[in-house]
Motif scaffolding. Structure first.
Motif, PDB file in Angstrom:
ATOM      1  N   UNK A 129      -4.670  -0.148  11.478  1.00 27.73           N
ATOM      2  CA  UNK A 129      -4.338   0.767  10.386  1.00 27.73           C
ATOM      3  C   UNK A 129      -3.309   0.146   9.454  1.00 27.73           C
ATOM      4  N   UNK A 130      -2.320  -0.511  10.023  1.00 26.18           N
ATOM      5  CA  UNK A 130      -1.299  -1.151   9.198  1.00 26.18           C
ATOM      6  C   UNK A 130      -1.884  -2.304   8.379  1.00 26.18           C
ATOM      7  N   UNK A 131      -2.811  -3.077   8.983  1.00 23.87           N
ATOM      8  CA  UNK A 131      -3.451  -4.141   8.222  1.00 23.87           C
ATOM      9  C   UNK A 131      -4.275  -3.570   7.066  1.00 23.87           C
ATOM     10  N   UNK A 132      -4.905  -2.429   7.305  1.00 21.92           N
ATOM     11  CA  UNK A 132      -5.624  -1.771   6.211  1.00 21.92           C
ATOM     12  C   UNK A 132      -4.654  -1.382   5.098  1.00 21.92           C
ATOM     13  N   UNK A 133      -3.478  -0.893   5.487  1.00 23.89           N
ATOM     14  CA  UNK A 133      -2.464  -0.557   4.491  1.00 23.89           C
ATOM     15  C   UNK A 133      -2.009  -1.764   3.702  1.00 23.89           C
ATOM     16  N   UNK A 134      -1.862  -2.904   4.387  1.00 16.87           N
ATOM     17  CA  UNK A 134      -1.482  -4.144   3.697  1.00 16.87           C
ATOM     18  C   UNK A 134      -2.543  -4.526   2.674  1.00 16.87           C
ATOM     19  N   UNK A 135      -3.818  -4.399   3.061  1.00 17.88           N
ATOM     20  CA  UNK A 135      -4.919  -4.737   2.144  1.00 17.88           C
ATOM     21  C   UNK A 135      -4.897  -3.823   0.919  1.00 17.88           C
ATOM     22  N   UNK A 136      -4.689  -2.532   1.143  1.00 13.22           N
ATOM     23  CA  UNK A 136      -4.624  -1.580   0.024  1.00 13.22           C
ATOM     24  C   UNK A 136      -3.463  -1.928  -0.899  1.00 13.22           C
ATOM     25  N   UNK A 137      -2.310  -2.215  -0.303  1.00 11.15           N
ATOM     26  CA  UNK A 137      -1.134  -2.570  -1.102  1.00 11.15           C
ATOM     27  C   UNK A 137      -1.383  -3.835  -1.921  1.00 11.15           C
ATOM     28  N   UNK A 138      -1.995  -4.853  -1.295  1.00  9.13           N
ATOM     29  CA  UNK A 138      -2.255  -6.099  -2.007  1.00  9.13           C
ATOM     30  C   UNK A 138      -3.292  -5.919  -3.112  1.00  9.13           C
ATOM     31  N   UNK A 139      -4.274  -5.038  -2.894  1.00 10.37           N
ATOM     32  CA  UNK A 139      -5.251  -4.739  -3.947  1.00 10.37           C
ATOM     33  C   UNK A 139      -4.535  -4.184  -5.168  1.00 10.37           C
ATOM     34  N   UNK A 140      -3.570  -3.327  -4.922  1.00  2.00           N
ATOM     35  CA  UNK A 140      -2.814  -2.763  -6.038  1.00  2.00           C
ATOM     36  C   UNK A 140      -1.950  -3.795  -6.725  1.00  2.00           C
ATOM     37  N   UNK A 141      -1.258  -4.615  -5.932  1.00  2.00           N
ATOM     38  CA  UNK A 141      -0.350  -5.612  -6.507  1.00  2.00           C
ATOM     39  C   UNK A 141      -1.103  -6.649  -7.332  1.00  2.00           C
ATOM     40  N   UNK A 142      -2.142  -7.244  -6.739  1.00  2.00           N
ATOM     41  CA  UNK A 142      -2.868  -8.286  -7.463  1.00  2.00           C
ATOM     42  C   UNK A 142      -3.751  -7.700  -8.568  1.00  2.00           C
ATOM     43  N   UNK A 288      -2.105   2.728  -5.757  1.00  2.00           N
ATOM     44  CA  UNK A 288      -2.632   1.965  -4.625  1.00  2.00           C
ATOM     45  C   UNK A 288      -1.506   1.275  -3.851  1.00  2.00           C
ATOM     46  N   UNK A 289      -0.564   0.712  -4.573  1.00  4.91           N
ATOM     47  CA  UNK A 289       0.555   0.025  -3.929  1.00  4.91           C
ATOM     48  C   UNK A 289       1.349   0.998  -3.068  1.00  4.91           C
ATOM     49  N   UNK A 290       1.671   2.139  -3.654  1.00  2.00           N
ATOM     50  CA  UNK A 290       2.434   3.145  -2.910  1.00  2.00           C
ATOM     51  C   UNK A 290       1.636   3.658  -1.712  1.00  2.00           C
ATOM     52  N   UNK A 291       0.332   3.873  -1.906  1.00  2.00           N
ATOM     53  CA  UNK A 291      -0.514   4.356  -0.818  1.00  2.00           C
ATOM     54  C   UNK A 291      -0.565   3.344   0.319  1.00  2.00           C
ATOM     55  N   UNK A 292      -0.691   2.059  -0.017  1.00  2.00           N
ATOM     56  CA  UNK A 292      -0.716   1.027   1.008  1.00  2.00           C
ATOM     57  C   UNK A 292       0.559   1.007   1.829  1.00  2.00           C
ATOM     58  N   UNK A 293       1.690   1.176   1.171  1.00  2.00           N
ATOM     59  CA  UNK A 293       2.978   1.202   1.888  1.00  2.00           C
ATOM     60  C   UNK A 293       3.047   2.397   2.825  1.00  2.00           C
ATOM     61  N   UNK A 294       2.551   3.536   2.365  1.00  2.00           N
ATOM     62  CA  UNK A 294       2.551   4.739   3.209  1.00  2.00           C
ATOM     63  C   UNK A 294       1.670   4.525   4.447  1.00  2.00           C
ATOM     64  N   UNK A 295       0.502   3.912   4.261  1.00  2.00           N
ATOM     65  CA  UNK A 295      -0.409   3.661   5.387  1.00  2.00           C
ATOM     66  C   UNK A 295       0.242   2.736   6.413  1.00  2.00           C
ATOM     67  N   UNK A 296       0.933   1.700   5.920  1.00  2.00           N
ATOM     68  CA  UNK A 296       1.622   0.778   6.833  1.00  2.00           C
ATOM     69  C   UNK A 296       2.666   1.524   7.644  1.00  2.00           C
ATOM     70  N   UNK A 297       3.398   2.399   6.993  1.00  2.00           N
ATOM     71  CA  UNK A 297       4.470   3.122   7.682  1.00  2.00           C
ATOM     72  C   UNK A 297       3.907   4.123   8.682  1.00  2.00           C
TER      73      UNK A 297
END
Length: 300
Positions: A129-142, A288-297
């Motif tokens: 789940x955390x890796x999925x959050x990292x992917x979501x966050x990176x999609x937003x950042x890049x 997306x960036x914020x959502x990815x961080x929330x998923x990681x947490x």
């Protein structure tokens, strides 16, 4: 304060404090980045900030915290070449590219490398789940960086080298995050590391800034430069200090990922302060960036 920090390491209270500290670091780091990319030459602005850091932190290091002992000196000195190279990369990238393009790339490269480094050095493991959050966050950042690259209209001829510099500097973010986390954990009093870090690792850029100042024909107002230096130093204390304490209290990888929400704050600063365009697509990417961080947490 030191005793309290040490007492909550590895506890639920420490986890909560680390999360809040990492988010505070994200906001302050975006503010710090905007200061270096503002109207003043980035080499001079960084030199002014580092000069103020030395002046403010030296009496704290000498009189208010325990002095480093033995190998603790080597750990602090080891941070100098890493951070010096990082600061060179940031200054070079900012000299060639727009803040809203360069900053997301720098910050986007860091989390994945840091998570892997934290696994190797500290034995930390992310859940699926955390890796999925990292992917979501990176999609937003890049995605944010790509959108800015396509739509930006200024200094396009230097954007490609700026992006390469930003990518390399992002790798240095992961390196210094992992190294500094190891060093602050190896120092009995975390504020000993922080105080002496700001003394030792801030002596480099003032020298480069002074050399650049001597060659400039149109120099900025020294008073304004000094004000920027003091402001930036205080922000740097809060930003770096917060994320380093977060890495001592809880997982290094999680702190690194949460800190990269700074790209959201950076985009807002670019729009509100630096007058760079923000539209619905950027808002969606920032979400997306914020959502990815929330998923990681939540997934930890």
């Amino acid at each position: 304060m030191s005793d309290w920090i040490i007492s909550i390491e590895g506890t639920e209270a420490g986890h909560t404090a680390a999360m809040l500290l990492a988010l505070l670091a994200a906001f302050l780091h975006a503010v710090f980045g905007s200061l270096q990319k503002g109207r003043i030459d980035p080499w001079l602005s960084r030199g002014a900030i580092d000069t103020a850091q030395v002046i403010i932190s030296l009496p704290l290091a000498l009189f208010l915290v325990p002095w480093p002992q033995g190998t603790e000196w080597l750990l602090i000195l080891g941070a100098l070449p890493i951070h010096f190279t990082y600061k060179l990369g940031m200054a070079l990238a900012y000299s060639r590219g727009a803040f809203t393009v360069v900053y997301p790339v720098v910050r986007g490269m860091g989390p994945v490398f840091t998570v892997f480094a934290a696994w190797i050095v500290f034995g930390e493991v992310f859940t699926l789940t955390q890796w999925f959050g990292v992917i979501v966050l990176l999609m937003g950042i890049f995605g944010l960086a790509l959108y800015n690259l396509v739509t930006i209209e200024v200094a396009r001829e230097t954007l490609v080298p700026a992006l390469w510099l930003a990518a390399g500097t992002g790798g240095l973010v992961a390196l210094y995050t992992t190294y500094d986390a190891y060093a602050i954990r190896a120092t009995p009093d975390p504020f000993t590391f922080l105080a002496w870090f700001f003394v030792i690792c801030s002596v480099d850029m003032p020298i480069l800034a002074a050399l650049r100042w001597r060659r400039m024909s149109d120099r900025p107002d020294p008073v304004h430069l000094a004000r920027l230096g003091i402001t930036g130093a205080l922000i740097a204390f809060g930003s770096f200090g917060s994320v380093m304490l977060a890495t001592r209290l809880d997982k290094v990888g999680e702190a690194a990922v949460l800190r990269e929400t700074s790209t959201v704050f950076a985009a807002l600063i670019g729009w509100l302060i630096l007058k760079e365009t923000v539209g619905p697509r950027r808002i969606a990417l920032m979400t997306l960036i914020a959502l990815g961080a929330v998923i990681v947490e939540v997934g930890g």
